[in-house]
Write a protein that holds these residues in place. Sequence first.
Motif, PDB file in Angstrom:
ATOM      1  N   SER A  17       0.532  -1.177  -0.055  1.00 39.70           N
ATOM      2  CA  SER A  17      -0.118  -0.561  -0.198  1.00 39.70           C
ATOM      3  C   SER A  17       0.694   0.982   0.437  1.00 39.70           C
ATOM      4  N   ASP A  20       2.164   2.183  -3.366  1.00 35.64           N
ATOM      5  CA  ASP A  20       0.855   3.176  -3.748  1.00 35.64           C
ATOM      6  C   ASP A  20       0.905   4.024  -3.702  1.00 35.64           C
ATOM      7  N   TYR A  23       2.301   5.573  -6.293  1.00 38.32           N
ATOM      8  CA  TYR A  23       2.217   5.990  -7.541  1.00 38.32           C
ATOM      9  C   TYR A  23       1.343   7.075  -7.425  1.00 38.32           C
ATOM     10  N   ARG A  24       0.227   7.072  -6.403  1.00 39.43           N
ATOM     11  CA  ARG A  24      -0.841   7.407  -6.288  1.00 39.43           C
ATOM     12  C   ARG A  24      -0.644   9.202  -6.600  1.00 39.43           C
ATOM     13  N   ARG A  39       0.144   5.417 -13.132  1.00 41.86           N
ATOM     14  CA  ARG A  39      -1.100   4.499 -13.768  1.00 41.86           C
ATOM     15  C   ARG A  39      -1.324   3.089 -13.481  1.00 41.86           C
ATOM     16  N   ARG A  42      -0.071   1.422  -9.831  1.00 44.57           N
ATOM     17  CA  ARG A  42      -1.757   1.530  -9.423  1.00 44.57           C
ATOM     18  C   ARG A  42      -2.403   0.709  -9.900  1.00 44.57           C
TER      19      ARG A  42
END
Length: 221
Positions: A17, A20, A23-24, A39, A42
């Motif tokens: 997480s 993630d 990249y979020r 994207r 993710r």
Amino acid sequence: MGTSRLRDHPDFAYTISDFDALYRFGSAGGSRPIRTHMRQVREAIADVFEDNPEVVGREPTRLPVVDHLGRALDLGSRGELGVLSDSLRRISDRLTWEHGYEKVPRGLVKKYGYCEIVGPKGPVVSDRVILGLVLFAPETVYPQHHHRGIQESYVAIAGEWSENDGAVHAPGSLILNEAGHEHRITTGRQSPCLLAYSWIGSPERLLTPAMRFSAPRRRVR
């Protein structure tokens, strides 16, 4: 006894997480290719959580460079990626460090290593994406290389480094290398360098990335 799955291992799930989040919420710097890559990473991570893949107990291994990991995580914990650094500390005793090359230059043996967290070699087994770490000792030169059929990004957790002598990248920076792009990495004098990396490619290519250093280029006289 049933198969151990990702949902049975909260520390691994939290670490993924935190990948993630890189990249979020990280910046693409206005770059469309970087935004697209972020994207894709993710989406691949979302697929990993949906798959709830097997977690295997690979034998944890150490390389000489792992002696620098504690310092790198200490530095990372003080920076903007402190949450990820702390997550990595909690799983650090379950990571398998490798060189990944059949022949490693003598000067690199004690100064470099990588490990997969998610990928075909686990411990979280997946053929959708590879998420892992690369660790360099201070004053390391990682020779010219490329990855055929694999799009790669690095996010610096700790330490300063340069790719192809083009700029100095500080913790928090993201670098995208398109498939086949030749790149060479150097690290600073004072601190180890810890990079989170993501590989996007076909399942076949992720399974057999054929890691090789590039042949030295001949000088034109």
